[in-house]
Design a protein around this motif. Structure first.
Motif, mmCIF file in Angstrom:
data_model
loop_
_atom_site.group_PDB
_atom_site.id
_atom_site.type_symbol
_atom_site.label_atom_id
_atom_site.label_comp_id
_atom_site.label_asym_id
_atom_site.label_seq_id
_atom_site.Cartn_x
_atom_site.Cartn_y
_atom_site.Cartn_z
ATOM 1 N N THR A 81 -6.492 1.382 15.990
ATOM 2 C CA THR A 81 -7.321 2.907 15.725
ATOM 3 C C THR A 81 -6.456 3.792 14.394
ATOM 4 O OG1 THR A 81 -7.082 3.972 17.157
ATOM 5 C CG2 THR A 81 -9.209 2.632 17.379
ATOM 6 N N GLY A 82 -6.597 4.263 13.954
ATOM 7 C CA GLY A 82 -5.453 4.660 12.900
ATOM 8 C C GLY A 82 -4.619 4.259 12.158
ATOM 9 N N ILE A 83 -4.411 4.496 10.872
ATOM 10 C CA ILE A 83 -3.849 3.667 9.686
ATOM 11 C C ILE A 83 -2.861 4.435 8.770
ATOM 12 C CG2 ILE A 83 -3.997 2.354 7.491
ATOM 13 C CD1 ILE A 83 -7.074 1.550 8.226
ATOM 14 N N ALA A 84 -3.190 5.825 8.800
ATOM 15 C CA ALA A 84 -1.654 5.985 7.995
ATOM 16 C C ALA A 84 -1.592 5.490 6.618
ATOM 17 C CB ALA A 84 -1.050 6.650 8.830
ATOM 18 N N HIS A 85 -0.423 4.999 6.663
ATOM 19 C CA HIS A 85 0.395 4.465 5.881
ATOM 20 C C HIS A 85 0.303 3.244 5.856
ATOM 21 C CE1 HIS A 85 2.586 8.332 4.173
ATOM 22 N NE2 HIS A 85 2.353 8.512 5.038
ATOM 23 N N GLY A 86 -0.011 2.676 6.637
ATOM 24 C CA GLY A 86 -0.782 1.605 6.836
ATOM 25 C C GLY A 86 0.995 0.148 7.336
ATOM 26 N N GLY A 87 1.753 1.030 7.790
ATOM 27 C CA GLY A 87 3.075 0.335 8.187
ATOM 28 C C GLY A 87 2.575 -0.747 9.263
ATOM 29 N N SER A 88 1.991 -0.036 10.125
ATOM 30 C CA SER A 88 1.397 -0.125 11.988
ATOM 31 C C SER A 88 1.047 -1.865 11.485
ATOM 32 C CB SER A 88 0.881 0.466 12.845
ATOM 33 O OG SER A 88 0.399 -0.098 13.909
ATOM 34 N N LEU A 89 0.234 -1.608 10.306
ATOM 35 C CA LEU A 89 -0.828 -2.868 10.189
ATOM 36 C C LEU A 89 -0.048 -4.424 9.520
ATOM 37 C CD1 LEU A 89 -4.129 -1.312 8.740
ATOM 38 C CD2 LEU A 89 -3.815 -2.264 11.133
ATOM 39 N N VAL A 90 0.642 -3.775 9.008
ATOM 40 C CA VAL A 90 2.064 -4.257 8.295
ATOM 41 C C VAL A 90 3.100 -5.221 9.425
ATOM 42 C CG1 VAL A 90 3.602 -5.332 6.823
ATOM 43 C CG2 VAL A 90 1.443 -3.893 5.919
ATOM 44 N N LEU A 91 3.076 -4.183 10.455
ATOM 45 C CA LEU A 91 3.396 -4.449 11.337
ATOM 46 C C LEU A 91 3.242 -5.506 11.925
ATOM 47 C CD1 LEU A 91 6.127 -4.448 14.216
ATOM 48 C CD2 LEU A 91 5.110 -2.101 15.066
ATOM 49 N N SER A 92 1.788 -5.262 12.604
ATOM 50 C CA SER A 92 0.946 -6.503 13.094
ATOM 51 C C SER A 92 0.992 -7.817 12.333
ATOM 52 C CB SER A 92 0.236 -5.621 13.473
ATOM 53 O OG SER A 92 0.292 -4.681 14.208
ATOM 54 N N ALA A 93 0.247 -7.520 11.305
ATOM 55 C CA ALA A 93 0.220 -8.757 10.412
ATOM 56 C C ALA A 93 1.617 -9.984 9.757
ATOM 57 C CB ALA A 93 -0.391 -8.216 8.853
ATOM 58 N N HIS A 130 -4.728 5.403 -2.471
ATOM 59 C CA HIS A 130 -2.622 5.339 -2.890
ATOM 60 C C HIS A 130 -1.872 4.424 -1.353
ATOM 61 C CE1 HIS A 130 -2.985 9.424 -0.636
ATOM 62 N NE2 HIS A 130 -1.476 8.499 -0.515
ATOM 63 N N ASN A 131 -2.741 4.802 -0.614
ATOM 64 C CA ASN A 131 -3.170 3.500 0.938
ATOM 65 C C ASN A 131 -3.116 2.788 0.477
ATOM 66 O OD1 ASN A 131 -0.610 6.060 2.359
ATOM 67 N ND2 ASN A 131 -2.756 6.807 3.004
ATOM 68 N N ARG A 132 -4.060 2.608 0.493
ATOM 69 C CA ARG A 132 -5.399 1.171 0.732
ATOM 70 C C ARG A 132 -4.567 0.371 -0.398
ATOM 71 N NH1 ARG A 132 -10.345 -0.564 2.118
ATOM 72 N NH2 ARG A 132 -11.393 1.869 2.598
ATOM 73 N N ALA A 133 -4.532 1.224 -1.760
ATOM 74 C CA ALA A 133 -3.608 0.193 -2.831
ATOM 75 C C ALA A 133 -2.592 -0.451 -2.701
ATOM 76 C CB ALA A 133 -3.513 1.439 -3.477
ATOM 77 N N GLN A 134 -1.345 0.311 -1.899
ATOM 78 C CA GLN A 134 -0.702 -0.494 -1.127
ATOM 79 C C GLN A 134 -0.396 -1.312 -0.110
ATOM 80 O OE1 GLN A 134 2.777 0.546 -2.454
ATOM 81 N NE2 GLN A 134 1.129 1.165 -3.652
ATOM 82 N N ILE A 135 -1.405 -1.207 0.885
ATOM 83 C CA ILE A 135 -2.116 -2.032 1.780
ATOM 84 C C ILE A 135 -2.394 -3.273 0.583
ATOM 85 C CG2 ILE A 135 -3.082 -2.277 3.663
ATOM 86 C CD1 ILE A 135 -3.174 0.712 4.356
ATOM 87 N N SER A 141 -1.233 -8.670 3.192
ATOM 88 C CA SER A 141 -2.560 -8.537 3.354
ATOM 89 C C SER A 141 -3.998 -9.126 3.423
ATOM 90 C CB SER A 141 -2.698 -7.743 1.497
ATOM 91 O OG SER A 141 -2.820 -8.727 0.646
ATOM 92 N N SER A 142 -3.506 -10.784 3.341
ATOM 93 C CA SER A 142 -4.406 -12.096 3.629
ATOM 94 C C SER A 142 -5.108 -11.791 5.027
ATOM 95 C CB SER A 142 -4.202 -12.956 3.221
ATOM 96 O OG SER A 142 -3.255 -13.543 3.478
ATOM 97 N N ARG A 143 -3.613 -10.802 5.836
ATOM 98 C CA ARG A 143 -4.078 -10.985 6.967
ATOM 99 C C ARG A 143 -4.690 -9.535 7.288
ATOM 100 N NH1 ARG A 143 -1.235 -14.557 10.475
ATOM 101 N NH2 ARG A 143 -0.492 -15.920 8.660
ATOM 102 N N ILE A 144 -4.807 -8.829 6.323
ATOM 103 C CA ILE A 144 -5.114 -7.568 6.556
ATOM 104 C C ILE A 144 -6.935 -7.251 6.540
ATOM 105 C CG2 ILE A 144 -5.030 -4.811 6.293
ATOM 106 C CD1 ILE A 144 -1.537 -5.467 6.503
ATOM 107 N N GLU A 145 -7.524 -6.299 7.441
ATOM 108 C CA GLU A 145 -8.486 -6.062 7.472
ATOM 109 C C GLU A 145 -9.096 -4.636 7.579
ATOM 110 O OE1 GLU A 145 -12.755 -6.508 5.654
ATOM 111 O OE2 GLU A 145 -12.092 -8.157 6.031
ATOM 112 N N MET A 146 -9.555 -3.578 6.504
ATOM 113 C CA MET A 146 -10.306 -2.089 7.397
ATOM 114 C C MET A 146 -10.866 -1.956 6.576
ATOM 115 S SD MET A 146 -6.791 -0.951 5.301
ATOM 116 C CE MET A 146 -7.124 -1.814 3.019
ATOM 117 N N PHE A 147 -11.533 -1.232 8.075
ATOM 118 C CA PHE A 147 -13.059 0.122 7.998
ATOM 119 C C PHE A 147 -12.715 0.609 7.839
ATOM 120 C CE2 PHE A 147 -15.374 -4.105 10.343
ATOM 121 C CZ PHE A 147 -14.879 -5.056 10.169
ATOM 122 N N GLN A 148 -13.670 2.012 7.392
ATOM 123 C CA GLN A 148 -13.625 3.218 7.104
ATOM 124 C C GLN A 148 -14.189 3.671 7.280
ATOM 125 O OE1 GLN A 148 -11.722 5.086 3.625
ATOM 126 N NE2 GLN A 148 -13.585 6.302 3.017
#
Length: 264
Positions: A81-93, A130-135, A141-148
């Protein structure tokens, strides 16, 4: 069990445990650490780092500890929970990608990047375009799903739970709104999804240990923050415990008392 007197690896592990055991009793060092972290928050120190090209707003020591947790648990789903710039999602992925690679090497199989075995799900009330586009254009990205949407509604909790169905090992990371009420609700919704032996990480518990002047324009404060929510949660959920090994060794961390392990 290896004998530390004859096994150099066991000896190193034992020496490291002895060092860490001594940290908890060093009151002066503990105070220095809190003072440093307080200064770091005031100077936005944690905003200075990227992970694979995306800003990851975390202390470097917490990133290393998180890597240790992911490697030990080997989740097939991480919920954040919490996406911001997406760095944590990319880290996890990226950590999940390394797990998949390790499995492929061990099994003698070939990876299919388009159909990853392990994934990360991010939830945020406002995923900026702009963050969604970068993520979505990132190699991970194939490992990342996002729910708004808000993480603390019955509808979102049900959607996340449905997504997690069939996953053998789930790890949860809570890093959105940092008020007691919000974190308590997130713990109620998402901690039950954590697999035995896995973790629910609660970020910014450090708020309880810092002066309120650090967050003059924020709704959280001492007495109303993630750590107070964790304390309340643990009273009612004895199947979770603070991983004191991680808690004691970091010193420079935004997550004191927030490394919650579900008992196996």
């Amino acid at each position: 069990m290896a004998d530390a007197t004859s096994d150099p690896i066991a000896q190193f592990q034992e020496e490291r445990r002895e060092f860490v055991d001594g940290y908890a009793g060093d009151a002066a060092w503990q105070k220095q650490s809190i003072d440093w972290v307080t200064r770091a928050f005031g100077q936005k120190y944690m905003y200075n780092f990227d992970w694979l090209g995306r800003p990851v707003i975390q202390f470097p020591a917490d990133i290393v500890a998180y890597q240790e947790v992911v490697w030990a648990v080997k989740p097939d789903l991480i919920i954040e929970t919490g996406i911001a710039h997406g760095g944590s999602l990319v880290l996890s992925a990226s950590l999940l990608a390394m797990l998949d690679y390790a499995d492929a090497v061990a099994e003698g199989t070939t990876l299919d990047p388009a159909n990853p075995k392990r994934k990360v799900l991010g939830v945020d009330i406002d995923i900026r375009d702009h963050n969604r586009a970068q993520i979505e254009s990132h190699p991970m990205s194939s490992r990342i799903e996002m729910f708004q949407g808000s993480s603390v509604t019955d509808e979102m909790a049900a959607k996340v739970a449905e997504y997690a169905k069939g996953c053998q090992t789930v790890l949860v990371s809570l890093d959105s709104m940092h008020t007691h009420e919000h974190v308590a609700k997130e713990l109620g919704y998402y901690a039950p999804l954590v697999s035995p032996g896995s973790y629910c990480l609660v970020f910014d518990t450090i708020v309880e240990d810092m002066d309120d002047s650090v967050f003059p324009d924020r709704p959280w404060s001492q007495g109303d923050n993630p750590k107070t929510a964790v304390w309340e949660f643990l009273k009612e959920n004895p199947d979770f415990e603070i991983d004191q090994d991680i808690n004691q060794k970091l010193l420079i961390s935004a997550v004191p008392d927030g490394w919650l392990r579900r008992k196996a």
